[in-house]
Design an enzyme around this catalytic site. Sequence first.
Site, PDB file in Angstrom:
ATOM      1  N   PRO A   2       0.828  -1.178   0.000  1.00  0.00           N
ATOM      2  CG  PRO A   2      -0.372  -1.421   1.909  1.00  0.00           C
ATOM      3  CD  PRO A   2       0.602  -2.096   1.036  1.00  0.00           C
ATOM      4  CD  GLU A   3       2.735   3.248  -4.520  1.00  0.00           C
ATOM      5  OE1 GLU A   3       2.825   4.445  -4.790  1.00  0.00           O
ATOM      6  OE2 GLU A   3       2.914   2.343  -5.362  1.00  0.00           O
TER       7      GLU A   3
END
Length: 305
Positions: A2-3
């Site tokens: 996840p960014e």
Amino acid sequence: MPELPEVETVRRGLAPAMEGAVIARAELRRPDLRFPLPEGFAARVEGRRILGLKRRAKYLVIDLSDGAAILAHLGMSGSFRVEEPAVLTNALPGSSGDTPGLFYLPRGKDARHDHVVFHLEREGRILQVVYNDPRRFGFMDLAEGTALDAHPFFRSLGEEPTGNGLSPDYLAARFKGKGQPVKATLLDQRVIAGLGNIYVCEALWRAGIAPATAAGALVRGDGAPGARLVALNTAIHQVIAEAIEAGGSSLRDHIRTDGTLGYFQHRFSVYDREGEACPRPACTGTVARIAQGGRSTFFCPVCQT
DNA sequence: CTCGGTTCCTGGAGGC
DNA sequence: TGCCTCCAGGAACCGA
């Protein structure tokens, strides 16, 4: 992993379930994630009320009533989900438990990798927030006091791409003199906090900048940002804002806390689109993939120069 | 200080 | 079906 947009989506999903609740029990199913969980972690958070959820870079920050905060990083494959054992009646298609009233496991999740479970209580109701992480690259820590900016995780972080701090002048100051490929510089959390491989590729495509360009080449001799750096700044702000709006990108592991999917992956211009036509109007290029620093970079060799 | 390469871990995809 | 290799959203760490 996840960014930033995915972590922000997680935060928004968890906040309604967690804010105001008391941590009745913190269940650690193993002593470590990527790093050992802090000494006495469970005992130190149990009985505390959750005041609110924040995000810094790719970290989730869970503020507790005694001034401490749980810091959680999802690594590459971490996810949170909320289970309401007494209430849930909408088990998802494809979930492991489809009997109303029982727990469900979102698509692709394996209970073997449920490593931390927060048992929460609010107004007499119990619910569980479960941290699942197959690759175990995620980590959690407990920060005491309010000096979050001084915490080792946060001390060196650069500007958030969501606020006014990220500007052409800031980027010029940080890029000046750097011979490093701009792709690598954008991934450096000390420069911009929260970008990852996907959104770096997308931002460089939007700005028309070749990923191998030296970061310093985007800065003018007098230290002012060049026109392409101004375009890059705008591209970063826009792609991150659009991705947050879309609920993030759902690839492999990332899933929203309620088991539904973000949909920004449908709007990728170059990421994971090797061999496809460049989507820029009138561009005749084909999306290529190269390796930079051991990671895949997707870009258009024709319109990114 | 910067830079590039390696490493942690599991699982999914694709080749044969 | 199985086995093998490669690859994956991150970032700490090491050595040059």
